[in-house]
Design an enzyme around this catalytic site. Sequence first.
Site, PDB file in Angstrom:
ATOM      1  CB  CYS A 196      -0.872   0.036   1.241  1.00  0.00           C
ATOM      2  SG  CYS A 196      -1.895  -1.412   1.424  1.00  0.00           S
TER       3      CYS A 196
ATOM      4  NE  ARG B  43       4.629   1.849  -1.082  1.00  0.00           N
ATOM      5  CZ  ARG B  43       5.465   2.130  -0.099  1.00  0.00           C
ATOM      6  NH1 ARG B  43       6.501   2.884  -0.321  1.00  0.00           N
ATOM      7  NH2 ARG B  43       5.263   1.676   1.116  1.00  0.00           N
TER       8      ARG B  43
ATOM      9  CD1 TRP C 297       0.092  -5.934  -3.374  1.00  0.00           C
ATOM     10  CD2 TRP C 297       0.022  -6.682  -1.273  1.00  0.00           C
ATOM     11  NE1 TRP C 297       0.580  -7.224  -3.375  1.00  0.00           N
ATOM     12  CE2 TRP C 297       0.547  -7.707  -2.094  1.00  0.00           C
ATOM     13  CE3 TRP C 297      -0.109  -6.935   0.100  1.00  0.00           C
ATOM     14  CZ2 TRP C 297       0.941  -8.951  -1.612  1.00  0.00           C
ATOM     15  CZ3 TRP C 297       0.277  -8.179   0.579  1.00  0.00           C
ATOM     16  CH2 TRP C 297       0.800  -9.165  -0.273  1.00  0.00           C
TER      17      TRP C 297
ATOM     18  CG  ASN D 290       1.593   0.787   4.053  1.00  0.00           C
ATOM     19  OD1 ASN D 290       1.347  -0.402   3.933  1.00  0.00           O
ATOM     20  ND2 ASN D 290       2.743   1.328   3.702  1.00  0.00           N
ATOM     21  N   GLY D 291      -0.377  -1.222   6.237  1.00  0.00           N
ATOM     22  CA  GLY D 291      -0.005  -2.115   7.332  1.00  0.00           C
ATOM     23  C   GLY D 291      -1.140  -3.062   7.665  1.00  0.00           C
TER      24      GLY D 291
ATOM     25  CD  GLU E 202      17.859 -12.789  -7.749  1.00  0.00           C
ATOM     26  OE1 GLU E 202      17.320 -13.251  -6.736  1.00  0.00           O
ATOM     27  OE2 GLU E 202      17.508 -11.703  -8.255  1.00  0.00           O
TER      28      GLU E 202
ATOM     29  CE  LYS F  68      14.455 -11.021  -9.862  1.00  0.00           C
ATOM     30  NZ  LYS F  68      15.237 -10.475  -8.797  1.00  0.00           N
TER      31      LYS F  68
ATOM     32  CD  GLU G 146      10.632 -11.283  -8.895  1.00  0.00           C
ATOM     33  OE1 GLU G 146       9.959 -10.576  -8.154  1.00  0.00           O
ATOM     34  OE2 GLU G 146      11.882 -11.347  -8.817  1.00  0.00           O
TER      35      GLU G 146
ATOM     36  CG  HIS H 202      20.413 -36.398  -2.835  1.00  0.00           C
ATOM     37  ND1 HIS H 202      20.852 -37.590  -2.283  1.00  0.00           N
ATOM     38  CD2 HIS H 202      21.531 -35.748  -3.250  1.00  0.00           C
ATOM     39  CE1 HIS H 202      22.176 -37.633  -2.336  1.00  0.00           C
ATOM     40  NE2 HIS H 202      22.608 -36.528  -2.926  1.00  0.00           N
TER      41      HIS H 202
ATOM     42  CE  LYS I 244      12.088  -2.290  -6.170  1.00  0.00           C
ATOM     43  NZ  LYS I 244      12.849  -3.431  -6.691  1.00  0.00           N
TER      44      LYS I 244
HETATM   45  C1  F6R Z   1      12.577 -10.121  -6.081  1.00  0.00           C
HETATM   46  C2  F6R Z   1      12.488  -9.065  -5.090  1.00  0.00           C
HETATM   47  C3  F6R Z   1      12.156  -9.422  -3.696  1.00  0.00           C
HETATM   48  C4  F6R Z   1      12.941  -8.523  -2.720  1.00  0.00           C
HETATM   49  C5  F6R Z   1      12.463  -8.771  -1.282  1.00  0.00           C
HETATM   50  C6  F6R Z   1      13.254  -7.966  -0.280  1.00  0.00           C
HETATM   51  O1  F6R Z   1      12.909  -9.624  -7.332  1.00  0.00           O
HETATM   52  O2  F6R Z   1      12.655  -7.919  -5.408  1.00  0.00           O
HETATM   53  O3  F6R Z   1      12.381 -10.766  -3.432  1.00  0.00           O
HETATM   54  O4  F6R Z   1      14.288  -8.804  -2.844  1.00  0.00           O
HETATM   55  O5  F6R Z   1      11.110  -8.442  -1.181  1.00  0.00           O
HETATM   56  O6  F6R Z   1      13.132  -6.606  -0.537  1.00  0.00           O
HETATM   57  P1  F6R Z   1      14.179  -5.574   0.029  1.00  0.00           P
HETATM   58  O7  F6R Z   1      15.485  -5.859  -0.645  1.00  0.00           O
HETATM   59  O8  F6R Z   1      13.629  -4.231  -0.326  1.00  0.00           O
HETATM   60  O9  F6R Z   1      14.264  -5.804   1.508  1.00  0.00           O
END
Ligand code: F6R
Length: 605
Positions: free
Chosen positions: A2, A27, A74, A98-99, A478, A482, A485, A501, A600
């Site tokens: 949010c 966000r 959100w 927000n929260g 990673e 990527k 997501e 395994h 985000k």
């Molecule tokens: C994936 C991604 C998330 C963030 C995670 C932590 O692409 O962006 O997995 O890495 O939400 O976010 P931060 O780094 O802002 O604590």
Amino acid sequence: MCGIIGIASAKPVFGNIIEALKKLEYRGYDSAGLSTIDNGEINEKKCSGRVNNLEKILFKNPSKGKLGIGHVRWATHGVPNEINAHPHSSEVVSVVHNGIIENSNSIKNELIKKNYLFKSQTDTEVITQLLTNYLKNYDILDSVHKTLERLEGSFALGIIFKNFKDIVVGARRGSPLAVGYGHEENYIGSDSYALKSMTNKISYLEDGEICILTKDKVEFYNSEKNKINKEILTLSNDENKTTKGDFKDFMSKEINEQSVTSKACLKEYIDHLRKDINFYNFPINPNEVNKITFIGCGTAYHSCLIAKYLFEDLTSITVETDIASEFRYRKIKFKKNNLYVFVSQSGETADTFAALDLCKKNNANTCAIVNVVESSIARTANFVLPIHAGPEIGVASTKAFIGQMLVLYLLSLKISKVRNEITDQNYTKSINDLNNLPSLIKEVLAKRDEIQIIAKDFVDSKGTMFLGRGFSYPIALEGALKLKELSYIHAEGYPAGEMKHGPLALIEDGLPVVVLAPKDKYFEKTISNMQEVIARGGKVFLFTDDDSEIISENIRYKFNIPNSNDYIKPFLLTLPLQMLAYYVASFKNCDIDKPRNLAKSVTVE
Ligand code: F6R
């Protein structure tokens, strides 16, 4: 997650609220809304979906209100529809939040008994009704204060009142809230980025604090209701870094600028004359550290895993890694000579912040590796190492991951040097090699055409695997994160040695499998694991710096990264995987910068 905006002004505010909400879109959200005070009444407008929808509603019927609050939601409590969208208003008050309010059910039951009606399924509406109840007997400050006392959980709030037509109130506990100062207007916002086009003069609320803004002034109160003064920070004007420029989306811009951002980061930390790495005022003597725990979430956690390999290789320090949402609830034995390093792009991730808070309460030594230097995590840790990547807007983290790995690598080298665990010659050579990183990054990114060819093989696949050993294992995780997501294709990262395994059972004819096999001490072993995948019909995409032809047999595609030292290879292997996720998602017409269901800045746990 949010996002909140609030403006008290001398002129109509809805246009600026809409613009600020657009800035908060990054966000991640699923509905939007705003309230203004128009002709003495609360005028609430909400919609499901994008801010554009809200904009259309308002342009048909513009608001003249000179004060208002806006929100992108959100969904946590209740589906993302118009009714559950914020603001939530009564006759007398309108609230954006927000929260999460953890005790919302019990407060709601109590208010229902007092004949308060609830329209939505949200936890936020209890704040609206509680405030409405207190406003019958108390002034604004007391009503807000009494309401906050009742709430359990985390929140940032923006509030306007029918009967106090020139006031916007902000409050926070656990979720960030910035206050901005303008000419004949003042603002609150979830982050300074939302306020950037209006002001670069910012203060930050701390937990328990309340702010009351009018167009001419801002007052702050602490949790004891005493008036306090706050420092006003002037933020740098980096507006050009927060626009897409000629790029189609923020993610392609952010992938593309990694050679520049890594150069900027190296410039901050490397003293080229003395061939040394500078970390000024490091609060704990590296010789006295006997254990480091690296903590983060998602991509940031993957850079913690890289740190484990780096510090174990370069120092004799015991290293642990932890996912923040697990760490915060464990019974940790805090010790004097342990160091806790928190990695976070946003510096606002709720779980990472809570884990840091736990360390602080136990007087542990803490260090934050962040991108946003004004963030809560940066402000709370004993010591901050910025990654200098510039604003990262695309939800999927790219340049921040490279920046995090870079700072962690620099830190491991420096600590190793101070502890006399690396020779002068190797230390200097490592620094020299690092100086080549930006041009190597550029070289790999120039091979985007090859990645587009590879991406076509993934577009229709239902699942895929990413395999690697050593440093390449976190990079496999990673790469899988990527891809899933951005493209919504099921992807898993595994240590290549784990295949037998269990996961090998998943290999079937045509399953795309990414194998990361740089020429390091694991190379032969990973290649054997790859052969086992090929023997079972897996369609292998090999990413390596090995240039022999022999291993190319039966491999669907071999992507070559340039030769470099083993510590640089994880950086170079990350880039093609970022591009792979990007192109697969773009061939599938996915929303690259705002993948579904994601945010985000993850400000709820
Ligand atoms: C994936 C991604 C998330 C963030 C995670 C932590 O692409 O962006 O997995 O890495 O939400 O976010 P931060 O780094 O802002 O604590």
